[in-house]
Design a protein around this motif. Structure first.
Motif, PDB file in Angstrom:
ATOM      1  N   GLU A   1       3.643   5.773 -15.677  1.00  0.00           N
ATOM      2  CA  GLU A   1       3.314   5.113 -14.447  1.00  0.00           C
ATOM      3  C   GLU A   1       4.248   4.098 -13.837  1.00  0.00           C
ATOM      4  O   GLU A   1       4.429   3.825 -12.758  1.00  0.00           O
ATOM      5  CB  GLU A   1       2.059   4.599 -14.780  1.00  0.00           C
TER       6      GLU A   1
ATOM      7  N   ARG B   1       6.236   3.896 -10.304  1.00  0.00           N
ATOM      8  CA  ARG B   1       5.966   2.588  -9.724  1.00  0.00           C
ATOM      9  C   ARG B   1       7.132   1.814  -9.305  1.00  0.00           C
ATOM     10  O   ARG B   1       7.501   1.505  -8.003  1.00  0.00           O
ATOM     11  CB  ARG B   1       5.009   1.519 -10.195  1.00  0.00           C
TER      12      ARG B   1
ATOM     13  N   GLU C   1       3.960   1.612  -1.502  1.00  0.00           N
ATOM     14  CA  GLU C   1       4.384   1.881  -2.564  1.00  0.00           C
ATOM     15  C   GLU C   1       3.282   2.207  -3.530  1.00  0.00           C
ATOM     16  O   GLU C   1       3.802   3.258  -4.445  1.00  0.00           O
ATOM     17  CB  GLU C   1       4.703   0.197  -3.177  1.00  0.00           C
ATOM     18  N   ARG C   2       2.028   1.951  -3.611  1.00  0.00           N
ATOM     19  CA  ARG C   2       1.168   2.536  -4.367  1.00  0.00           C
ATOM     20  C   ARG C   2       0.872   3.837  -4.185  1.00  0.00           C
ATOM     21  O   ARG C   2       0.720   4.803  -5.093  1.00  0.00           O
ATOM     22  CB  ARG C   2      -0.407   1.864  -4.119  1.00  0.00           C
ATOM     23  N   GLU C   3       0.857   4.491  -2.702  1.00  0.00           N
ATOM     24  CA  GLU C   3       0.600   5.921  -2.411  1.00  0.00           C
ATOM     25  C   GLU C   3       1.860   6.611  -3.049  1.00  0.00           C
ATOM     26  O   GLU C   3       1.582   7.648  -3.650  1.00  0.00           O
ATOM     27  CB  GLU C   3       0.346   5.738  -0.972  1.00  0.00           C
TER      28      GLU C   3
ATOM     29  N   GLY D   1       0.858  -1.375  -0.053  1.00  0.00           N
ATOM     30  CA  GLY D   1       0.073   0.023   0.035  1.00  0.00           C
ATOM     31  C   GLY D   1       0.732   1.223  -0.013  1.00  0.00           C
ATOM     32  O   GLY D   1       0.555   2.159  -0.784  1.00  0.00           O
TER      33      GLY D   1
END
Length: 214
Positions: free
Chosen positions: A154, A158, A139-141, A137
Motif C-alpha cells: 500500500e 501510494r 492520488e487515492r484512486e 482524490g
C-alpha cells in the motif's frame, strides 16, 4: 426492459445540475467568483438555495465539479491499459494525447472560456484549495489502481501515485499559466510535449523498480 440509459428521474436531476452549473459559471466569469453569492446563482438557475446545495455542497463545488470526472481518470487509464504496457507508460501516453487534443485538463487549451475559468481558479485561494482536495482524490484512486496492477504494498503504491499525480499536475499548471499569460496553445505544444517527456523520464528513473521495462 433496462436499456442502460438513465431513467426520467435521473435525467431530470442531470438537467437541473447542468442548469445550476451553467448559471454559476456564467455569473462567476462575468462578475468574479467572490462577487457572486450562492443566492444569486440559485435565482439565476431558478432553484432554491436548498436545491442548489443538494447538488453542490459548497460554492467552490460549482466550479470544481467540472473536473470531477478527471478525479479517477488516471486510475481508469491504468486499469484499461493494453496488455504488456506498464502503468507509467500508459499514463504518459494519455497525457501526451491530451496535449495533442488540447484537453483542458492538460492545461493546453486556449478557448476563451477555458482561459477565463483557469484565471479565475488561479486567482482564488479557496478554489485553489478545493482543487488540492481534487488532487488528493486523484492520488487515492490511482494508488488503488496501482496496487491492483502491480501487486505492490500500500505505501509503495501510494507514494508512486503521489509522484505521478504531482508531475502531471505541475505540467498542466505550467501550461495553464503560460496560456493565461497570452501564449497560444499551438505555440506552446512543442515545449509542453518536451517538458512532459522529460518529466516522465525522471519519474521512470525513480519508479523503475516498481515498473520495470518489459
Amino acid at each position: 426492459m433496462d436499456d442502460g440509459r438513465p431513467g426520467l428521474r435521473e435525467r431530470k436531476k442531470q438537467r437541473t445540475r447542468a442548469t445550476i452549473s451553467e448559471a454559476a459559471i456564467a455569473l462567476f466569469l462575468e462578475h468574479g467568483f467572490h462577487r457572486v453569492s450562492v443566492a444569486q446563482v440559485a435565482e439565476a438557475a431558478e432553484v432554491s438555495k436548498r436545491t442548489l446545495f443538494a447538488y453542490f455542497p459548497t460554492k467552490e463545488d460549482l466550479v470544481v465539479h467540472r473536473f470531477a470526472d478527471h478525479e479517477s481518470e488516471l486510475a481508469r487509464v491504468v486499469r484499461a491499459r493494453e496488455p504488456g504496457t506498464d502503468p507509467l507508460a500508459a499514463v504518459r501516453e494519455h497525457f501526451l494525447r491530451g496535449l495533442r487534443e488540447r484537453d483542458p485538463i492538460s492545461g493546453l487549451n486556449d478557448h476563451s472560456q477555458v482561459l477565463r475559468l483557469t484565471r479565475m481558479i488561479l486567482e482564488s485561494p479557496s478554489l485553489v484549495a478545493r482543487m488540492e482536495r481534487f488532487k488528493a482524490g486523484a492520488e487515492r484512486e490511482l494508488a488503488l489502481a496501482l496496487r491492483e496492477a502491480t501487486d505492490t504494498p500500500e505505501l509503495t503504491a501510494r507514494l508512486a501515485a503521489v509522484q505521478i499525480v504531482a508531475v502531471q499536475w505541475a505540467l498542466a499548471q505550467d501550461n495553464a499559466r503560460r496560456l493565461a499569460d497570452g501564449e497560444p496553445a499551438d505555440a506552446r505544444l512543442a515545449g509542453a510535449v518536451a517538458d512532459a517527456r522529460h518529466a516522465f523520464s525522471l519519474l521512470e528513473n525513480g519508479l523503475r523498480q516498481l515498473f520495470p521495462r518489459r
